[in-house]
Design a protein around this motif. Sequence first.
Motif, PDB file in Angstrom:
ATOM      1  N   THR A  68       0.845  -1.197   0.000  1.00 29.75           N
ATOM      2  CA  THR A  68       0.000   0.000   0.000  1.00 29.75           C
ATOM      3  C   THR A  68       0.875   1.240   0.000  1.00 29.75           C
ATOM      4  N   ASP A  69       0.589   2.166  -0.904  1.00 30.80           N
ATOM      5  CA  ASP A  69       1.412   3.378  -1.001  1.00 30.80           C
ATOM      6  C   ASP A  69       0.940   4.445  -0.007  1.00 30.80           C
ATOM      7  N   GLN A  70       1.560   5.632  -0.094  1.00 32.69           N
ATOM      8  CA  GLN A  70       1.249   6.692   0.864  1.00 32.69           C
ATOM      9  C   GLN A  70      -0.153   7.255   0.690  1.00 32.69           C
ATOM     10  N   TYR A  71      -0.772   6.962  -0.449  1.00 31.14           N
ATOM     11  CA  TYR A  71      -2.141   7.425  -0.689  1.00 31.14           C
ATOM     12  C   TYR A  71      -3.170   6.336  -0.378  1.00 31.14           C
ATOM     13  N   ASP A  72      -2.704   5.296   0.291  1.00 34.23           N
ATOM     14  CA  ASP A  72      -3.558   4.179   0.692  1.00 34.23           C
ATOM     15  C   ASP A  72      -4.100   3.413  -0.517  1.00 34.23           C
ATOM     16  N   GLN A  73      -3.339   3.423  -1.597  1.00 36.49           N
ATOM     17  CA  GLN A  73      -3.691   2.661  -2.787  1.00 36.49           C
ATOM     18  C   GLN A  73      -2.855   1.379  -2.825  1.00 36.49           C
ATOM     19  N   GLU A  74      -3.500   0.279  -3.175  1.00 38.36           N
ATOM     20  CA  GLU A  74      -2.821  -1.014  -3.177  1.00 38.36           C
ATOM     21  C   GLU A  74      -2.259  -1.323  -4.560  1.00 38.36           C
ATOM     22  N   HIS A  75      -1.040  -1.857  -4.589  1.00 36.62           N
ATOM     23  CA  HIS A  75      -0.373  -2.200  -5.846  1.00 36.62           C
ATOM     24  C   HIS A  75       0.322  -3.552  -5.692  1.00 36.62           C
ATOM     25  N   ILE A  76       0.662  -4.148  -6.826  1.00 35.50           N
ATOM     26  CA  ILE A  76       1.463  -5.369  -6.807  1.00 35.50           C
ATOM     27  C   ILE A  76       2.925  -4.978  -6.634  1.00 35.50           C
ATOM     28  N   LYS A  77       3.635  -5.710  -5.798  1.00 32.36           N
ATOM     29  CA  LYS A  77       5.025  -5.375  -5.496  1.00 32.36           C
ATOM     30  C   LYS A  77       5.898  -5.448  -6.757  1.00 32.36           C
ATOM     31  N   PRO A  78       6.855  -4.539  -6.898  1.00 28.49           N
ATOM     32  CA  PRO A  78       7.766  -4.569  -8.059  1.00 28.49           C
ATOM     33  C   PRO A  78       8.492  -5.901  -8.255  1.00 28.49           C
ATOM     34  N   PRO A  79       8.985  -6.578  -7.197  1.00 26.38           N
ATOM     35  CA  PRO A  79       9.646  -7.873  -7.438  1.00 26.38           C
ATOM     36  C   PRO A  79       8.717  -8.910  -8.077  1.00 26.38           C
ATOM     37  N   VAL A  80       7.433  -8.854  -7.735  1.00 26.00           N
ATOM     38  CA  VAL A  80       6.470  -9.784  -8.331  1.00 26.00           C
ATOM     39  C   VAL A  80       6.303  -9.479  -9.814  1.00 26.00           C
ATOM     40  N   ILE A  81       6.162  -8.208 -10.134  1.00 30.30           N
ATOM     41  CA  ILE A  81       6.014  -7.805 -11.536  1.00 30.30           C
ATOM     42  C   ILE A  81       7.253  -8.195 -12.337  1.00 30.30           C
ATOM     43  N   HIS A  82       8.420  -8.005 -11.738  1.00 33.55           N
ATOM     44  CA  HIS A  82       9.668  -8.373 -12.427  1.00 33.55           C
ATOM     45  C   HIS A  82       9.688  -9.870 -12.757  1.00 33.55           C
ATOM     46  N   LEU A  83       9.255 -10.703 -11.823  1.00 40.01           N
ATOM     47  CA  LEU A  83       9.241 -12.149 -12.063  1.00 40.01           C
ATOM     48  C   LEU A  83       8.255 -12.523 -13.167  1.00 40.01           C
ATOM     49  N   LEU A  84       7.111 -11.863 -13.194  1.00 38.20           N
ATOM     50  CA  LEU A  84       6.126 -12.155 -14.230  1.00 38.20           C
ATOM     51  C   LEU A  84       6.646 -11.735 -15.607  1.00 38.20           C
ATOM     52  N   LEU A  85       7.282 -10.584 -15.677  1.00 40.16           N
ATOM     53  CA  LEU A  85       7.808 -10.105 -16.957  1.00 40.16           C
ATOM     54  C   LEU A  85       8.981 -10.951 -17.449  1.00 40.16           C
ATOM     55  N   SER A  86       9.723 -11.534 -16.515  1.00 42.58           N
ATOM     56  CA  SER A  86      10.899 -12.320 -16.906  1.00 42.58           C
ATOM     57  C   SER A  86      10.548 -13.732 -17.357  1.00 42.58           C
ATOM     58  N   CYS A  87       9.331 -14.170 -17.103  1.00 38.74           N
ATOM     59  CA  CYS A  87       8.804 -15.504 -17.453  1.00 38.74           C
ATOM     60  C   CYS A  87       9.486 -16.644 -16.693  1.00 38.74           C
ATOM     61  N   GLU A  88      10.320 -16.333 -15.715  1.00 37.83           N
ATOM     62  CA  GLU A  88      11.039 -17.377 -14.973  1.00 37.83           C
ATOM     63  C   GLU A  88      10.088 -18.350 -14.280  1.00 37.83           C
ATOM     64  N   LEU A  89       9.082 -17.813 -13.597  1.00 38.47           N
ATOM     65  CA  LEU A  89       8.171 -18.680 -12.854  1.00 38.47           C
ATOM     66  C   LEU A  89       7.301 -19.510 -13.789  1.00 38.47           C
ATOM     67  N   TYR A  90       6.892 -18.916 -14.898  1.00 33.68           N
ATOM     68  CA  TYR A  90       6.077 -19.659 -15.858  1.00 33.68           C
ATOM     69  C   TYR A  90       6.848 -20.864 -16.401  1.00 33.68           C
ATOM     70  N   CYS A  91       8.112 -20.652 -16.693  1.00 31.18           N
ATOM     71  CA  CYS A  91       8.937 -21.752 -17.214  1.00 31.18           C
ATOM     72  C   CYS A  91       9.104 -22.853 -16.167  1.00 31.18           C
ATOM     73  N   ARG A  92       9.295 -22.461 -14.913  1.00 35.26           N
ATOM     74  CA  ARG A  92       9.452 -23.459 -13.846  1.00 35.26           C
ATOM     75  C   ARG A  92       8.207 -24.323 -13.704  1.00 35.26           C
ATOM     76  N   VAL A  93       7.054 -23.669 -13.645  1.00 30.86           N
ATOM     77  CA  VAL A  93       5.813 -24.413 -13.424  1.00 30.86           C
ATOM     78  C   VAL A  93       5.465 -25.254 -14.645  1.00 30.86           C
ATOM     79  N   CYS A  94       5.671 -24.704 -15.817  1.00 30.19           N
ATOM     80  CA  CYS A  94       5.387 -25.472 -17.035  1.00 30.19           C
ATOM     81  C   CYS A  94       6.297 -26.693 -17.117  1.00 30.19           C
TER      82      CYS A  94
END
Length: 414
Positions: A68-94
């Motif tokens: 949650t940011d300073q404006y009380d808005q919820e976001h997905i954490k940057p490390p999570v987004i980085h993992l999704l963009l890198s496709c690393e987790l998708y390759c592992r699970v597949c």
Amino acid sequence: MDVDSSAGGDSTRKKAELAGAGEATMDVVPLEMYDSARAKIAANLRWLFAKAYGIDHIPEHLRDPFYTDQYDQEHIKPPVIHLLLSCELYCRVCALILKTEQAVSLQSHLSVIQALSRKGIYVMESDDTPVTEGDLACIPVKMSAHISMIDALMMAYTVEMISIEKVVASVKRFSTFSASKELPFDLEDAVVFWINKVNMKMREMTEREHKVKHHPLESPSHQKSPSKWYWKLVPVRYRREHASGRLLPFFPLLEDLMRDVCDGAALLTVVHYYCPDIMKLEDICLKEVPSIADSLYNIQLLREFANEYLNKSWYLTTEDMLYSPLVLKLNLMVFIAELFWWFETVKPTFVQPRDFQEFKDARAVAHPKTSRPSVPISNATKRSFLVSPGVTDNQSSPEVCNRYFLHPEDSDPL
């Protein structure tokens, strides 16, 4: 004095009921505050992380994917987004789903999409638009595309654990059905078919026991000490009613998976059927019209079982199960598929289906083991069986010995 004591007892019971109800509902998000879109993202990521890292090895900073940011808005954490963009987790699970030789080639989002398509599973948006590699790699992140990718992986994982053919083969072992009218036509229908057949089997067995025993709720089996979960979780009101014998088990049949499974009763009945020594029938809240407190109790019981015995395979929240939004159908399907896989494929030692146990008990009653007489047998009596007439002790006949041994280990050397 007796009157005061009685009044105090009633007051105590009422307070206990209120306390039990409060404990059951205090941490539950109300329906009007429940965000199904957020719940879908959280459930999908929870499943993805568990399969990619192992449930006990998920990095601490990924266990809650939101901030949650300073404006009380919820976001997905940057490390999570980085993992999704890198496709690393998708390759592992597949790679877990595919054969080893195919898994080696998984290096990008496109390779995962192609691998899934070869299994007949296509990564599609909710409007049936195909998800492309560009959708999965674009910045800012296109979360709907990643949700579709995780859904496709969940479906691939599900079909590895359960299929129409496997369900039909399973049901044939304990029930009958009309192939022309009841045969499942897709995977969701197969899941409903399996759950319903188990519940019908339990209803049949319970009715049979009820006919044999005039007062089934007074039988010794219902007077056993409940399991540890029962005393921790069961609502006080239900505990008192059940002990008084006013409630008989009601085994629900599903018509709509998401609408009818949300109280946990049907799934717990399945667990009891396969694991009767662990999940006692009297521990499950089986009512025709369960209350919210009853449903919460059942859901918590189901979660406890999955986490303790099924490798922590529960990736939903209590609210996810209680409200069962349609967007979480695949998440629930993959959990039920894991139940089926554990009970019908893995079959650990604690899986002992009810009908199999009854068969063993029936055989034990029909063919009890006879114990040998404890009366000592003299050597002279033994010799009368071991030696043919007219033959001396030193000239015993082997043929006669072999023919007349009742129990070879009983004979003494002559």
